[in-house]
Design an enzyme around this catalytic site. Structure first.
Site, short mmCIF file in Angstrom:
data_model
loop_
_atom_site.label_atom_id
_atom_site.label_comp_id
_atom_site.label_asym_id
_atom_site.label_seq_id
_atom_site.Cartn_x
_atom_site.Cartn_y
_atom_site.Cartn_z
N GLY A 1 56.14 -4.49 90.39
CA GLY A 1 55.99 -3.71 89.17
C GLY A 1 55.75 -4.61 87.99
O GLY A 1 56.07 -5.80 88.05
N CYS B 1 58.33 -8.76 95.34
CA CYS B 1 58.06 -9.17 93.95
C CYS B 1 59.10 -8.58 93.01
O CYS B 1 60.26 -8.98 93.04
CB CYS B 1 56.64 -8.77 93.57
SG CYS B 1 56.06 -9.59 92.08
N TYR B 2 58.76 -7.61 92.17
CA TYR B 2 59.77 -6.99 91.30
C TYR B 2 60.92 -6.43 92.15
O TYR B 2 62.09 -6.50 91.74
CB TYR B 2 59.08 -5.89 90.48
CG TYR B 2 59.99 -5.11 89.54
CD1 TYR B 2 60.32 -5.60 88.28
CD2 TYR B 2 60.49 -3.86 89.91
CE1 TYR B 2 61.14 -4.88 87.42
CE2 TYR B 2 61.31 -3.13 89.06
CZ TYR B 2 61.63 -3.64 87.82
OH TYR B 2 62.43 -2.91 86.97
N HIS C 1 53.44 -11.44 97.82
CA HIS C 1 52.91 -10.12 98.22
C HIS C 1 52.39 -10.15 99.65
O HIS C 1 51.25 -10.54 99.88
CB HIS C 1 51.78 -9.70 97.27
CG HIS C 1 52.28 -9.33 95.92
ND1 HIS C 1 52.75 -8.07 95.62
CD2 HIS C 1 52.43 -10.05 94.79
CE1 HIS C 1 53.15 -8.03 94.37
NE2 HIS C 1 52.97 -9.23 93.84
N GLU D 1 51.43 -7.77 101.36
CA GLU D 1 50.46 -6.70 101.58
C GLU D 1 49.04 -7.10 101.22
O GLU D 1 48.10 -6.39 101.59
CB GLU D 1 50.87 -5.44 100.82
CG GLU D 1 50.72 -5.49 99.29
CD GLU D 1 51.86 -6.19 98.56
OE1 GLU D 1 52.64 -6.91 99.22
OE2 GLU D 1 51.96 -6.04 97.34
N SER E 1 29.84 17.19 98.49
CA SER E 1 28.99 16.28 97.75
C SER E 1 28.21 15.41 98.73
O SER E 1 27.31 14.68 98.33
CB SER E 1 29.87 15.37 96.90
OG SER E 1 30.71 14.62 97.76
N GLY E 2 28.58 15.47 100.00
CA GLY E 2 28.00 14.54 100.96
C GLY E 2 28.96 13.43 101.29
O GLY E 2 28.81 12.73 102.28
N GLY E 3 29.98 13.25 100.44
CA GLY E 3 30.97 12.22 100.70
C GLY E 3 31.84 12.61 101.90
O GLY E 3 31.94 13.78 102.25
N VAL E 4 32.49 11.61 102.48
CA VAL E 4 33.23 11.85 103.72
C VAL E 4 34.44 12.76 103.48
O VAL E 4 34.79 13.59 104.33
CB VAL E 4 33.60 10.52 104.41
CG1 VAL E 4 34.60 9.73 103.59
CG2 VAL E 4 34.14 10.75 105.80
N ASP E 5 35.05 12.68 102.29
CA ASP E 5 36.24 13.50 102.05
C ASP E 5 35.90 15.00 102.02
O ASP E 5 36.56 15.81 102.67
CB ASP E 5 36.90 13.12 100.71
CG ASP E 5 37.29 11.66 100.64
OD1 ASP E 5 37.40 11.03 101.71
OD2 ASP E 5 37.49 11.14 99.54
N SER E 6 34.87 15.36 101.26
CA SER E 6 34.56 16.79 101.16
C SER E 6 33.98 17.32 102.47
O SER E 6 34.26 18.45 102.88
CB SER E 6 33.63 17.08 99.98
OG SER E 6 32.42 16.38 100.10
N LYS F 1 41.65 6.87 102.80
CA LYS F 1 40.23 6.97 103.17
C LYS F 1 39.95 6.56 104.61
O LYS F 1 39.20 7.23 105.33
CB LYS F 1 39.44 6.08 102.21
CG LYS F 1 37.95 6.20 102.28
CD LYS F 1 37.51 7.38 101.48
CE LYS F 1 36.22 7.27 100.77
NZ LYS F 1 36.08 8.41 99.84
#
Ligand code: XMP
Length: 524
Positions: free
Chosen positions: A50, A77-78, A166, A168, A221-226, A366
């Site tokens: 943080g 970290c924090y 970190h 990650e 929209s053509g995007g993978v999510d929609s 994603k």
């Protein structure tokens, strides 16, 4: 796993890494009450990094009851400093801030660092330091400048562990081993998380929400999510799904055709396709400011979408492809305050028409959506295609968007994509595209000299689009792109390459500058 988010930019990265290892994880605000955290029945806790200092008044703290909950705890970290501070150790301003790659030297036995080499490089970003570990803890690693880099007390509850670096981030060597040690050997968690196994319950959930006479509108929209959202809702309720696809004329080459083909392959029959290119072009006429362009696109989209949606009978729901990072903005203030990016609420429709939202992907990242998309049979050209902004090529064209400039930008973008595909490097980058600038350069063709335009090629690597590095593009690939653009796209005489990372530069060039971001500054 619950990741308690203290505002570091890395909370999502931590949660994603944990899921990559097969353990389901969610993010909660760092100061969530113990009841709320424990109601998720976590097998272990991570305290994230943080931007604040534990020495500052009012800096966020975990509910102290969590530290005595008997769950294994990992502080990062924090989070490392929080543990030291809360459990009787000493935290000070560091004599030397450590940023970036730092050598870490192990000391003695450690369950958390088991199997790691005696020395490795880790990513640091901090101004405070744990000067003395709490009673019962031993320092299990120090940094090259002698500061405590890791500590642990395996006998406190189910074990309390922390690292100043970190684990990650990709730049930390053996970072995944650290997380794996914590999850599997210390917390003993099962690797049973697999997003694909969620598909049946996502379908059931949609069935449970939507009544037998109700219809659902889904804007794609053509995007993978929609597209994945549409595929799930279609599996749930079949032809009561109405997909709306507005071509605003700012799409990539072949995109509209590809989306329609994919919808057909999925067996989705109620497709309301509108080619509204002319309408968007008129709305954009004369506009040069990115924010004004974005507003005009948003307004026109809302109008067109509303016209189409109002013709769908019995529509009670709007399905949209909101994913986890859209919903939970790391570091967002206010407990439980889900923040949905405004551009995701299609055209303000839910509010205006009293439509209820269906968001089957709301808990997913994603890469998890991509796995589900593949399982549902979406074609590769949808699943693997680079992300593309909602306002489309408008953010890649400097100044006014005209038909001629769109033609140039679309072709130049297509050439960049084609050449990345041909070089086998399309999947190696987050995005690769071309930008049409207002810059001019004198061209020579035979004896003729004339002023031409400058195109900038940008290619970046990134995990999530929040930060990005410029891609070290091979010279011969760059040469082919440059040659083809100057030869095949009329009016272009110079091709340049954008060699700046994010930060300091955004990925897309002519995007509207957002209002002051709520995103936190880098972790201390
Ligand atoms: P930036 O430009 O903010 O881009 O570094 C980060 C990611 O977001 C995409 N992007 C947008 N997406 N509407 C969108 O839907 C926008 O206005 C927009 N601007 C940027 C960008 O393509 C990148 O993946």
């Amino acid at each position: 796993m619950v990741v308690l988010d203290f505002g570091g930019q890395y909370a999502h990265l931590i949660a994603r890494r944990i899921r990559e290892l097969g353990v389901y994880s969610e993010i909660l605000p760092g100061d969530s009450p113990a009841e709320e955290v424990l109601s998720r029945r976590p097998g272990a806790l991570v305290l994230s990094g943080g931007p604040m200092s534990v020495l500052e008044e009012g800096s966020p703290r975990p509910d102290p009851r969590l530290l005595d909950s008997g769950l294994p705890i990992l502080g990062i970290c924090y989070g490392h400093q929080l543990l030291a501070h809360a459990l009787g150790g000493v935290v000070r301003r560091s004599p030397r801030a450590e940023y970036g790659g730092t050598r870490i030297i192990r000391r003695g036995e450690s369950r958390l660092l088991e199997g790691l080499p005696d020395e490795f490089t880790a990513w640091m970003s901090h101004g405070d330091v744990v000067a003395e570990p709490p009673p019962g803890f031993s320092a299990t690693a120090i940094s090259e400048s002698g500061l405590i880099a890791a500590m642990e007390d395996p006998d406190r509850g189910a074990g309390v562990y922390s690292v100043q670096f970190h684990p990650e981030v990709a730049h930390t060597e053996h970072g995944m081993d650290v997380i794996r040690n914590f999850l599997l050997s210390i917390a003993g968690l099962e690797r049973d998380w697999n997003p694909v196994s969620r598909i049946p319950s996502m379908i059931e959930e949609v069935r449970g929400m939507v009544g037998p006479e109700d219809s659902v509108i889904c804007a794609v929209s053509g995007g993978v999510d929609s597209m994945t959202t549409a595929a799930i809702v279609h599996r749930a309720i079949g032809d009561r799904l109405h997909v709306v696809f507005v071509d605003h004329g700012l799409l990539r080459e072949g995109e509209a055709e590809g989306v329609l083909r994919a919808l057909g392959e999925l067996g989705i029959r109620n497709v309301h396709f509108v080619d509204a290119s002319d309408r968007f072009l008129s709305a954009l006429r004369g506009l040069t400011d990115p924010e004004e362009k974005r507003l005009a696109i948003g307004r026109t989209f809302a109008e067109v979408f509303e016209e189409v949606a109002s013709r769908v009978r019995g529509a009670k729901f709007l399905a949209q492809g909101t994913i986890y990072p859209d919903r939970i903005e790391s570091g967002a203030s206010g407990r439980g305050a889900d923040r949905i990016k405004s551009h995701h609420n299609v055209a303000g429709l839910p509010e205006r028409f009293g439509l209820r939202l269906i968001e089957p992907l709301r808990d997913l990242y994603k890469d998890e959506v991509r796995r589900i998309a593949r399982e549902l049979g979406l074609p590769d050209y949808i699943v693997d295609r680079h992300p593309f902004p909602g306002p489309g090529l408008a953010v890649r064209i400097e100044g006014e968007v005209t038909e001629e400039k769109l033609r140039i930008a679309r072709r130049a973008n297509a050439i960049v994509e084609e050449e990345f595909v041909r070089a086998g490097l399309y999947g190696a980058v987050w995005q690769a595209f071309a930008v049409l600038t207002e810059g001019r350069w004198v061209g020579v063709k035979g004896d003729r000299r004339e002023l031409g335009r400058v195109v900038i090629v940008r290619a970046v690597t990134s995990e999530d689009g929040m930060t990005a590095d410029w891609y070290r593009i091979p010279h011969d690939l760059m040469a082919r792109i440059s040659k083809r653009i100057t030869e095949e796209v009329p009016g272009i005489v110079m091709v340049a390459y954008a060699a700046t990372s994010k930060p300091p530069a955004t990925i897309e060039p002519y995007r509207a500058a957002r209002p002051p971001s709520t995103r936190p500054s880098p972790c201390r």
